[in-house]
Design an enzyme around this catalytic site. Sequence first.
Site, PDB file in Angstrom:
ATOM      1  CD  GLN A 132       1.736   7.640  -7.281  1.00  0.00           C
ATOM      2  OE1 GLN A 132       1.758   6.277  -7.243  1.00  0.00           O
ATOM      3  NE2 GLN A 132       1.257   8.204  -8.129  1.00  0.00           N
ATOM      4  CB  SER A 138      -5.723   8.747  -4.563  1.00  0.00           C
ATOM      5  OG  SER A 138      -6.217   8.122  -5.807  1.00  0.00           O
ATOM      6  CG  HIS A 154      -7.203   6.708  -9.155  1.00  0.00           C
ATOM      7  ND1 HIS A 154      -6.350   6.483 -10.296  1.00  0.00           N
ATOM      8  CD2 HIS A 154      -7.228   7.927  -8.719  1.00  0.00           C
ATOM      9  CE1 HIS A 154      -5.895   7.857 -10.239  1.00  0.00           C
ATOM     10  NE2 HIS A 154      -6.235   8.647  -9.515  1.00  0.00           N
ATOM     11  CB  THR A 191     -25.183  13.260  -2.064  1.00  0.00           C
ATOM     12  OG1 THR A 191     -26.272  14.197  -1.745  1.00  0.00           O
ATOM     13  CG2 THR A 191     -25.719  11.742  -1.796  1.00  0.00           C
ATOM     14  CB  CYS A 226      -0.369  15.444 -14.965  1.00  0.00           C
ATOM     15  SG  CYS A 226      -0.972  13.853 -13.907  1.00  0.00           S
TER      16      CYS A 226
END
Lengths: 139, 404
Positions: free
Chosen positions: B181, B201, B203, B241, B326
């Site tokens: 965050q 992260s 996104h 990969t 969540c």
Amino acid sequence: MAYNDKVIDHYENPRNVGSFDKEDDGVGTGVVGAPACGDVMKLQIKINDEGVIEDAKFKTYGCGSAIASSSLVTEWVKGKTVEQALAIKNTEIAEALALPPVKIHCSVLAEDAIKAAVSDYKAKSGTAEDGYKVCQSAA
Amino acid sequence: MKLPVYLDYSATTPVDPRVAEKMIPFLTENFGNPASRSHSFGWTAEKAVEEAREEVARLVNADPREIIWTSGATESNNLAIKGAAHFYETKGRHLITLKTEHKAVLDTMRELEAQGFEVTYLDPKPDGLLDFQAFREAFRADTSLVSIMHVNNEIGVIQDIAAIGALCRERGVIFHVDAAQSTGKVAIDLAKLPVDLMSFSAHKTYGPKGIGALYVRRKPRIRLKAMMHGGGHERGLRSGTLATHQIVGMGEAFRIAREEMAAESSRIRALRDRLLAGIADIEEVYINGDLEQRVPHNLNASFNYVEGESLMMAIKDLAVSSGSACTSSSLEPSYVLRALGRSDELAHSSIRFSIGRYTTEADVDFAISLIHKAVERLRDISPLWEMYKDGIDISSVQWAAAAH
């Protein structure tokens, strides 16, 4: 979560919101739930000399389904006798509002509210039968 | 104005169009496997991956060789905590964390407990910040790792990771930070900060979902036990990969964050102050978490005597969350707010507003007006508000449900 149209209708246009004077002899008041659980319902019924519920009012702190369940119950109990009102089952409320399983407790609370209000009325009018416990729960 | 207004940037952010544009050629033309060493398709992909790695490293002032690609912050947290706990198992089997961490840290700790490790979960102070006294006392001779987040996802408070890291260093304990965050919101200088492992992260910072990174310090070198085995990618720490297009997106998102963070933060601060001033005149509103040591992107408020889920229904033209996205599918009130010592009622009544790159003044004004109307309407039908107005102390009432 996505709500059913009936829940949204009762939530956006709740029927019979308000309060009666709870000291009035003809009024039964039931308060069920707890703030810590996220739901508190106050249901009041006004009963005439023939034992018929003339009017009902509610106030609810809780989710949309809790508000809708109590709003629906105020519509259902009007015009019913006390005994008929006591026959209302949480499953009927849940079915009418198409509540998902996670919200079934809202309908249980609404049924409890009717029983609590009737019990309060009977205690006041001296017609209480022995035995009914406000807190017996199906939850 | 496009409805609903998005005020849930802490849940996720849209991909910046500049990022999306840069990603697309790596899905169609430049589709090579970066591990292919024998032709130009592979070389092009590998070059793009390494350029992105440099961009991620630059935002946090690290060496690109210290950046490992993962699928997101959850995987980074798992790899850092389990990887270090297992590698250094012989040194000790005690870990320390905070009760307000993200579930990706807390559940990883629970898993380690099931494997025989011991974990201390510290209570934060009521403002959400670490209690340093309790923290110092929590260290044991066999403590091997501390995991404390940088910016909290629900309440936006910023932990003093420099001071926390210094205490870990003195004791030779590995320090992991979940920074999902904080990138693009708070400056991070890993050349100076005493942090050994840091999770990122894409996104939450206008990059794509499904990609993240883990910083693994080289000096002093931190070793991890890998969880994903296979082709030995990412120096054996994370086989699989590489998702070139996702990686390119994360690199570009972090480049934009580095260049625009200062200007963006001051713009967002002005919007946050506007929102705060707009709701502060409502009676019985409580701000959750410290207001000073906090990113301006987050405002978490409890509207007393109004239940959070019904409030979210009433403000359905605003995309916000009640507690963490969540956890709001369960009926439990936010564990983060409970850990701050907030009552269940206030935790149930909380809304998290998070502001971002595309939020406008008009969005904030719309939100303020909607919240005013919704809170007023719901309090009109709230028995608790009626009791409060009648002077009844709600905490003294014997609630029937307690007997259930």
